[in-house]
Scaffold this motif. Structure first.
Motif, PDB file in Angstrom:
ATOM      1  N   PHE A 148       0.761  -0.781  -0.117  1.00 19.95           N
ATOM      2  CA  PHE A 148      -0.052   0.016  -0.157  1.00 19.95           C
ATOM      3  C   PHE A 148       0.789   1.142   0.059  1.00 19.95           C
ATOM      4  CE2 PHE A 148      -3.155  -2.465   1.522  1.00 19.95           C
ATOM      5  CZ  PHE A 148      -4.335  -2.404   0.547  1.00 19.95           C
ATOM      6  N   CYS A 149       1.950   0.989   1.165  1.00 13.09           N
ATOM      7  CA  CYS A 149       2.898   2.189   0.116  1.00 13.09           C
ATOM      8  C   CYS A 149       3.530   2.473  -1.105  1.00 13.09           C
ATOM      9  CB  CYS A 149       3.891   1.737   1.778  1.00 13.09           C
ATOM     10  SG  CYS A 149       4.159   2.221   3.298  1.00 13.09           S
ATOM     11  N   GLY A 150       3.533   1.406  -1.734  1.00 12.46           N
ATOM     12  CA  GLY A 150       4.189   1.869  -2.885  1.00 12.46           C
ATOM     13  C   GLY A 150       3.296   1.708  -3.786  1.00 12.46           C
ATOM     14  N   ILE A 151       1.614   2.197  -3.406  1.00 17.20           N
ATOM     15  CA  ILE A 151       0.995   2.390  -4.287  1.00 17.20           C
ATOM     16  C   ILE A 151       0.848   3.843  -3.770  1.00 17.20           C
ATOM     17  CG2 ILE A 151      -1.194   2.014  -4.412  1.00 17.20           C
ATOM     18  CD1 ILE A 151      -1.626  -0.242  -4.801  1.00 17.20           C
ATOM     19  N   ALA A 152       0.303   3.766  -2.903  1.00 14.43           N
ATOM     20  CA  ALA A 152      -0.037   5.073  -2.045  1.00 14.43           C
ATOM     21  C   ALA A 152       1.741   6.486  -3.073  1.00 14.43           C
ATOM     22  CB  ALA A 152       0.587   5.767  -0.899  1.00 14.43           C
ATOM     23  N   PHE A 153       2.269   5.702  -2.976  1.00 11.73           N
ATOM     24  CA  PHE A 153       3.957   7.062  -3.646  1.00 11.73           C
ATOM     25  C   PHE A 153       3.269   6.908  -4.437  1.00 11.73           C
ATOM     26  CE2 PHE A 153       8.086   6.852  -5.236  1.00 11.73           C
ATOM     27  CZ  PHE A 153       7.786   7.611  -4.967  1.00 11.73           C
ATOM     28  N   VAL A 191      -0.056   2.219 -11.455  1.00  8.14           N
ATOM     29  CA  VAL A 191       0.681   1.912  -9.700  1.00  8.14           C
ATOM     30  C   VAL A 191       0.884   1.341  -9.333  1.00  8.14           C
ATOM     31  CG1 VAL A 191      -0.658   2.711  -7.918  1.00  8.14           C
ATOM     32  CG2 VAL A 191      -1.162   3.865  -9.090  1.00  8.14           C
ATOM     33  N   LEU A 192       0.248  -0.382  -9.799  1.00  9.08           N
ATOM     34  CA  LEU A 192       1.022  -1.251  -9.204  1.00  9.08           C
ATOM     35  C   LEU A 192       2.560  -2.216  -9.062  1.00  9.08           C
ATOM     36  CD1 LEU A 192      -2.723  -4.274 -10.647  1.00  9.08           C
ATOM     37  CD2 LEU A 192      -1.921  -2.621  -8.215  1.00  9.08           C
ATOM     38  N   PRO A 193       2.593  -1.432 -10.021  1.00 11.79           N
ATOM     39  CA  PRO A 193       4.517  -2.052 -10.349  1.00 11.79           C
ATOM     40  C   PRO A 193       5.121  -1.518  -8.710  1.00 11.79           C
ATOM     41  CG  PRO A 193       3.632  -1.910 -12.249  1.00 11.79           C
ATOM     42  CD  PRO A 193       2.550  -1.302 -11.889  1.00 11.79           C
ATOM     43  N   PHE A 194       4.793  -0.596  -8.220  1.00 12.47           N
ATOM     44  CA  PHE A 194       5.398   0.305  -7.460  1.00 12.47           C
ATOM     45  C   PHE A 194       4.734  -0.831  -5.920  1.00 12.47           C
ATOM     46  CE2 PHE A 194       5.511   3.693 -10.727  1.00 12.47           C
ATOM     47  CZ  PHE A 194       6.724   4.277  -9.759  1.00 12.47           C
ATOM     48  N   GLY A 195       3.601  -0.787  -6.247  1.00 14.17           N
ATOM     49  CA  GLY A 195       3.300  -1.768  -5.064  1.00 14.17           C
ATOM     50  C   GLY A 195       4.481  -3.345  -4.689  1.00 14.17           C
ATOM     51  N   VAL A 196       4.125  -3.556  -5.867  1.00 13.74           N
ATOM     52  CA  VAL A 196       5.226  -5.126  -5.626  1.00 13.74           C
ATOM     53  C   VAL A 196       6.307  -4.603  -4.978  1.00 13.74           C
ATOM     54  CG1 VAL A 196       6.091  -6.879  -7.565  1.00 13.74           C
ATOM     55  CG2 VAL A 196       4.285  -5.984  -7.447  1.00 13.74           C
ATOM     56  N   THR A 197       6.849  -3.620  -6.194  1.00 18.07           N
ATOM     57  CA  THR A 197       8.625  -2.732  -6.003  1.00 18.07           C
ATOM     58  C   THR A 197       8.686  -3.109  -4.419  1.00 18.07           C
ATOM     59  OG1 THR A 197       8.869  -1.880  -8.392  1.00 18.07           O
ATOM     60  CG2 THR A 197      10.078  -1.160  -7.047  1.00 18.07           C
ATOM     61  N   PHE A 198       7.985  -1.912  -4.121  1.00 17.69           N
ATOM     62  CA  PHE A 198       8.009  -1.211  -2.469  1.00 17.69           C
ATOM     63  C   PHE A 198       8.584  -2.814  -1.654  1.00 17.69           C
ATOM     64  CE2 PHE A 198       7.224   2.580  -1.069  1.00 17.69           C
ATOM     65  CZ  PHE A 198       8.284   3.346  -2.104  1.00 17.69           C
ATOM     66  N   GLU A 199       8.208  -3.931  -2.199  1.00 11.73           N
ATOM     67  CA  GLU A 199       8.269  -5.135  -1.071  1.00 11.73           C
ATOM     68  C   GLU A 199      10.234  -6.257  -1.163  1.00 11.73           C
ATOM     69  OE1 GLU A 199       6.136  -6.658   0.313  1.00 11.73           O
ATOM     70  OE2 GLU A 199       4.179  -5.885  -0.467  1.00 11.73           O
ATOM     71  N   LEU A 200      10.492  -4.596  -2.222  1.00 17.72           N
ATOM     72  CA  LEU A 200      12.536  -5.569  -2.666  1.00 17.72           C
ATOM     73  C   LEU A 200      12.866  -5.280  -0.758  1.00 17.72           C
ATOM     74  CD1 LEU A 200      14.575  -6.045  -4.011  1.00 17.72           C
ATOM     75  CD2 LEU A 200      14.721  -3.743  -4.252  1.00 17.72           C
ATOM     76  N   PRO A 238       3.502   0.555 -18.385  1.00 14.10           N
ATOM     77  CA  PRO A 238       2.364   0.564 -19.694  1.00 14.10           C
ATOM     78  C   PRO A 238       2.771   1.121 -21.043  1.00 14.10           C
ATOM     79  CG  PRO A 238       2.118   1.938 -18.026  1.00 14.10           C
ATOM     80  CD  PRO A 238       3.218   1.919 -17.432  1.00 14.10           C
ATOM     81  N   THR A 239       4.401   2.561 -20.771  1.00 15.34           N
ATOM     82  CA  THR A 239       4.521   3.405 -22.056  1.00 15.34           C
ATOM     83  C   THR A 239       5.814   2.601 -22.568  1.00 15.34           C
ATOM     84  OG1 THR A 239       5.010   5.203 -20.207  1.00 15.34           O
ATOM     85  CG2 THR A 239       3.210   4.729 -21.479  1.00 15.34           C
ATOM     86  N   PRO A 240       6.033   2.895 -23.371  1.00 13.93           N
ATOM     87  CA  PRO A 240       7.413   2.813 -23.762  1.00 13.93           C
ATOM     88  C   PRO A 240       8.683   3.900 -23.610  1.00 13.93           C
ATOM     89  CG  PRO A 240       6.566   3.407 -25.406  1.00 13.93           C
ATOM     90  CD  PRO A 240       5.651   3.566 -24.958  1.00 13.93           C
TER      91      PRO A 240
END
Length: 269
Positions: A148-153, A191-200, A238-240
């Motif tokens: 959720f922190c990643g999504i909010a960020f 937004v979703l990739p940031f949620g996964v990234t914050f799990e690092l 989603p964009t190049p």
């Protein structure tokens, strides 16, 4: 007294197994021991499959309930989602309706996420030791919070900057006209990739605690991580464009450094 209790327990377990195999409703006596079996890991294969079905149904029910709650507040959700871009348009008669449903389901999934993680944790509970249960009981809430922190960020800091960057290419002859469906597809996949990234940091902490990685190993591969961060960002964005990829790669590198500091100074590995 214990000698008399064991035959009763065995008969109860046999009753649960028989009822599960024939698909009959579980009796009060059988449901009485379902939690006991879940805790001591003595469930049969049929009981495990029944438990899996139960957990999946509960997860789906949580998503449905969350989606209904989100749809009730859909106007407020749409208001906040459209703040970075302003006015949107729809090109087909049904586009707005199905976009509302898509947003409600996505928001419902986020609302139900703690329940989903809890159901997954409960399903794997029988295979875990007491220590592993305690550790997982800490990791599951932590992973939800980081997600959720990643999504909010992403939503409050990165997304507005990204939208402003893209709209900056407009001029008197070229004006932006965003479709509501395409815009929300962009928002969700942005937004979703940031949620996964914050799990690092959590992943690196687990690996460091298990002794799989050390601070020296993480420091040695720092340059490789910088390269892979941009490669991974290019895959999941989603964009190049380079701007969006950089907005994902830079936080990924910073989170890697946070994980490195935890492994070195807290775990002392």
């Amino acid at each position: 007294m214990s000698e008399e209790k064991q035959p009763v327990d065995e008969s109860k377990k046999a009753l649960v197994s028989a009822e599960n195999e024939v698909g009959a409703p579980v009796s009060p006596e059988a449901s009485e021991i379902s939690e006991e079996e879940l805790d001591d890991g003595s469930m049969t294969l049929i009981a495990h499959l029944t438990e899996l079905r139960s957990r999946i149904i509960k997860c789906l029910a949580a998503v449905v309930i969350g989606s209904c709650i989100a749809y009730f507040f859909i106007d407020d959700i749409m208001h906040y989602l459209t703040l970075p871009v302003g006015k949107l348009y729809y090109m087909q008669p049904s586009e707005a309706f199905f976009t509302y449903l898509k947003v409600a389901i996505a928001a419902g999934f986020l609302i139900a996420l703690p329940v989903v993680f809890y159901q997954i944790w409960r399903f794997f509970l029988p295979a875990l030791t007491a220590r592993e249960r305690m550790v997982l009981g800490i990791l599951v809430p932590t992973s939800v919070i980081l997600f959720f922190c990643g999504i909010a960020f992403s939503f409050f800091l990165v997304l507005p900057a990204a939208v402003e960057f893209f709209m900056g290419f407009g001029n008197d002859e070229l004006q932006s006209l965003f479709s509501v469906n395409k815009y929300f597809d962009f928002v969700i996949w942005f937004v979703l990739p940031f949620g996964v990234t914050f799990e690092l940091p959590l992943i690196l902490t687990i690996l460091g605690k298990m002794g799989i990685v050390t601070s020296a190993f993480l420091k040695k591969h720092m340059r490789l991580v910088v390269f892979l961060s941009f490669v991974l960002a290019a895959i999941i964005t989603p964009t190049p464009d380079v701007f969006t990829q950089t907005m994902i790669a830079v936080p990924m590198m910073l989170l890697y450094i946070v994980g490195y500091l935890i492994v070195r100074y807290i775990l002392r590995r």
